[in-house]
Motif scaffolding. Structure first.
Motif, PDB file in Angstrom:
ATOM      1  N   UNK A 280       0.838  -1.200   0.000  1.00  0.00           N
ATOM      2  CA  UNK A 280       0.000   0.000   0.000  1.00  0.00           C
ATOM      3  C   UNK A 280       0.872   1.248   0.000  1.00  0.00           C
ATOM      4  N   UNK A 281       1.894   1.266   0.859  1.00  0.00           N
ATOM      5  CA  UNK A 281       2.787   2.416   0.931  1.00  0.00           C
ATOM      6  C   UNK A 281       3.468   2.661  -0.415  1.00  0.00           C
ATOM      7  N   UNK A 282       3.989   1.605  -1.020  1.00  0.00           N
ATOM      8  CA  UNK A 282       4.712   1.752  -2.283  1.00  0.00           C
ATOM      9  C   UNK A 282       3.800   2.197  -3.412  1.00  0.00           C
ATOM     10  N   UNK A 283       2.587   1.627  -3.480  1.00  0.00           N
ATOM     11  CA  UNK A 283       1.656   1.992  -4.542  1.00  0.00           C
ATOM     12  C   UNK A 283       1.213   3.446  -4.411  1.00  0.00           C
ATOM     13  N   UNK A 284       0.907   3.847  -3.178  1.00  0.00           N
ATOM     14  CA  UNK A 284       0.461   5.222  -2.972  1.00  0.00           C
ATOM     15  C   UNK A 284       1.600   6.210  -3.238  1.00  0.00           C
ATOM     16  N   UNK A 285       2.804   5.844  -2.827  1.00  0.00           N
ATOM     17  CA  UNK A 285       3.953   6.721  -3.073  1.00  0.00           C
ATOM     18  C   UNK A 285       4.210   6.869  -4.575  1.00  0.00           C
ATOM     19  N   UNK A 286       4.106   5.767  -5.299  1.00  0.00           N
ATOM     20  CA  UNK A 286       4.360   5.807  -6.745  1.00  0.00           C
ATOM     21  C   UNK A 286       3.312   6.646  -7.476  1.00  0.00           C
ATOM     22  N   UNK A 287       2.069   6.580  -7.013  1.00  0.00           N
ATOM     23  CA  UNK A 287       0.982   7.300  -7.681  1.00  0.00           C
ATOM     24  C   UNK A 287       0.704   8.662  -7.067  1.00  0.00           C
ATOM     25  N   UNK A 288       1.495   9.025  -6.034  1.00  0.00           N
ATOM     26  CA  UNK A 288       1.298  10.288  -5.325  1.00  0.00           C
ATOM     27  C   UNK A 288      -0.103  10.384  -4.741  1.00  0.00           C
ATOM     28  N   UNK A 289      -0.530   9.283  -4.138  1.00  0.00           N
ATOM     29  CA  UNK A 289      -1.810   9.245  -3.433  1.00  0.00           C
ATOM     30  C   UNK A 289      -1.560   9.211  -1.926  1.00  0.00           C
ATOM     31  N   UNK A 290      -2.554   9.639  -1.165  1.00  0.00           N
ATOM     32  CA  UNK A 290      -2.402   9.697   0.293  1.00  0.00           C
ATOM     33  C   UNK A 290      -3.085   8.502   0.949  1.00  0.00           C
ATOM     34  N   UNK A 291      -2.605   8.137   2.126  1.00  0.00           N
ATOM     35  CA  UNK A 291      -3.231   7.061   2.882  1.00  0.00           C
ATOM     36  C   UNK A 291      -3.002   7.291   4.372  1.00  0.00           C
ATOM     37  N   UNK A 292      -3.870   6.715   5.174  1.00  0.00           N
ATOM     38  CA  UNK A 292      -3.755   6.786   6.632  1.00  0.00           C
ATOM     39  C   UNK A 292      -4.170   5.430   7.196  1.00  0.00           C
ATOM     40  N   UNK A 293      -3.339   4.873   8.064  1.00  0.00           N
ATOM     41  CA  UNK A 293      -3.610   3.570   8.663  1.00  0.00           C
ATOM     42  C   UNK A 293      -3.704   3.719  10.177  1.00  0.00           C
ATOM     43  N   UNK A 294      -4.877   3.508  10.703  1.00  0.00           N
ATOM     44  CA  UNK A 294      -5.114   3.528  12.146  1.00  0.00           C
ATOM     45  C   UNK A 294      -5.003   2.103  12.668  1.00  0.00           C
ATOM     46  N   UNK A 295      -4.143   1.890  13.667  1.00  0.00           N
ATOM     47  CA  UNK A 295      -3.902   0.543  14.191  1.00  0.00           C
ATOM     48  C   UNK A 295      -4.180   0.479  15.684  1.00  0.00           C
ATOM     49  N   UNK A 296      -4.805  -0.601  16.109  1.00  0.00           N
ATOM     50  CA  UNK A 296      -5.170  -0.754  17.511  1.00  0.00           C
ATOM     51  C   UNK A 296      -3.944  -0.872  18.407  1.00  0.00           C
ATOM     52  N   UNK A 297      -2.798  -1.303  17.859  1.00  0.00           N
ATOM     53  CA  UNK A 297      -1.607  -1.519  18.676  1.00  0.00           C
ATOM     54  C   UNK A 297      -0.564  -0.428  18.499  1.00  0.00           C
ATOM     55  N   UNK A 298      -0.897   0.644  17.804  1.00  0.00           N
ATOM     56  CA  UNK A 298       0.104   1.686  17.530  1.00  0.00           C
ATOM     57  C   UNK A 298      -0.081   2.857  18.483  1.00  0.00           C
ATOM     58  N   UNK A 299       0.921   3.106  19.279  1.00  0.00           N
ATOM     59  CA  UNK A 299       0.838   4.190  20.254  1.00  0.00           C
ATOM     60  C   UNK A 299       0.824   5.540  19.542  1.00  0.00           C
ATOM     61  N   UNK A 300      -0.120   6.368  19.964  1.00  0.00           N
ATOM     62  CA  UNK A 300      -0.232   7.715  19.407  1.00  0.00           C
ATOM     63  C   UNK A 300       0.621   8.645  20.261  1.00  0.00           C
ATOM     64  N   UNK A 301       1.701   9.148  19.696  1.00  0.00           N
ATOM     65  CA  UNK A 301       2.634   9.983  20.440  1.00  0.00           C
ATOM     66  C   UNK A 301       2.447  11.456  20.076  1.00  0.00           C
TER      67      UNK A 301
END
Length: 372
Positions: A280-301
């Motif tokens: 997903x990261x590579x495809x969006x970077x190549x096409x200059x598209x944006x993405x956001x991934x919210x994860x239950x285990x990722x600490x929000x700092x």
């Protein structure tokens, strides 16, 4: 008839949301995500919702109520009454035990059929044909025979190794049961289809094969793609709410073969999820598209984006370890998961999606009685 390409029929210049698997834990975490996306005015703009397992429960209720939602100034004013409150009530019940036990003991039924009955009581008797024309709602299950994803939408059912069925008349409750039929207790969900209803697709290798086109034998969609990314990763922006089971590092490795097998499956699942995120990261970077991934285990700092609300590492650890079953979640568990899903989605959208990067940080949780 010449093979057709279904993907050419969908406009990708719209936001899309993927809702992961993870039982009722995911259902509730996604409720918080929907609430924050609605407050930001993004929910009503979605061109597609893709879901698996527990995420399909959330998506199905949203789909059933979509045409009844009251849109004012880009936001749904009755989302909590029509969607969130009923989902919370449903997650206050235990449905996996009765489905598994009664389905196993009754020779005239199955766990999958029992699960579908439980969903029918919640979602009603509607079929895929009753879904709104827009946005797209894509529910995913895994075909145990082909090993591929089966996509259920209003316009079609598709397994790209077999073909597709246009405008399938399949109960939504059965579709959600197939998407959330955790193996081996709750699966397979069997769906009988007419061999003559299939249409050839570009690349289908088993089109017209009677071994595959009479009955679909399906298990949890998370077995193939627990993030639900495969059908949304070409939209812009792509937003993901991920409440799947986090991978844990262990200091010891058991020599007991069932434990080894379980560990190997966990490793495989974790690598598959990580690979899909990297793609997903590579495809969006190549096409200059944006993405956001919210994860239950990722600490929000605080260093990621300005915020007034925080959650402790200990609390994140507790929430990510909550069970992924379809059984009763207490009011405290529900409120904590909803608030966490809401906050995580808020931070990821305000950090990565351009129109929202300058928004001020919210000052209160949607369920303020349950602080994190």
């Amino acid at each position: 008839m010449d093979p057709i390409d279904l993907e050419k029929t969908t406009d990708r210049n719209a936001p899309a949301l993927a809702l992961s698997g993870g039982g009722f834990r995911a259902t509730l975490f996604h409720c918080g995500a929907l609430m924050r996306l609605n407050e930001l005015g993004l929910l009503a703009q979605m061109g597609r919702f893709a879901s698996v397992s527990g995420g399909s429960i959330t998506a199905a209720k949203l789909a059933v109520e979509w045409d009844r939602l009251d849109l004012q100034d880009g936001r749904f004013t009755n989302l909590e009454d029509r969607v969130i409150a009923p989902l919370r009530d449903f997650c206050s019940r235990t449905i996996d035990v009765s489905a598994g036990v009664l389905g196993t003991l009754n020779p005239f039924s199955s766990a999958g059929a029992r699960l579908a009955t439980a969903y029918e009581k919640f979602l009603g008797e509607g079929s895929l044909r009753d879904l709104p024309d827009a946005p797209d709602f894509v529910f995913k299950a895994t075909n145990l025979q082909t090993g591929r994803v089966v996509r259920f939408q209003k316009r079609y059912l598709a397994d790209y190794m077999i073909g597709c069925i246009m405008e399938p008349d399949i109960p939504l409750s059965t579709v959600v049961a197939a998407s959330s039929a955790f193996p081996p207790v709750l699966s397979p969900v069997r769906i009988k289809v007419s061999p003559s209803s299939w249409v050839n697709l570009t690349g289908s290798t088993h089109f017209g094969d009677s071994n595959y086109n009479r009955e679909l034998r399906l298990t949890d969609g998370g077995a193939y793609d627990n993030l639900g990314l495969e059908s949304v990763d070409s939209f812009n922006p792509v937003i993901v709410s991920d409440a799947g089971k986090p991978f844990s590092v262990t200091e010891s490795a058991s020599g007991f073969w069932p434990s080894q097998l379980s560990r190997v499956l966990s490793i495989n699942t974790d690598q598959s999820r990580n690979l899909r995120r990297r793609v997903l990261f590579l495809k969006c970077a190549a096409d200059k598209r944006e993405f956001a991934v919210s994860q239950i285990d990722r600490e929000v700092a605080h260093r990621e984006v300005a915020q007034n609300l925080t959650i402790s590492s200990d609390q994140i650890g507790k929430l990510q370890k909550l069970r992924t079953r379809l059984n009763r979640f207490s009011a405290v568990e529900q409120e904590s998961l909803i608030n966490w899903g809401w906050l995580s989605m808020d931070v990821m959208v305000r950090r990565f999606i351009t129109p929202f990067k300058e928004l001020p940080a919210p000052r209160a949780f949607p369920l303020p009685e349950r602080t994190l």
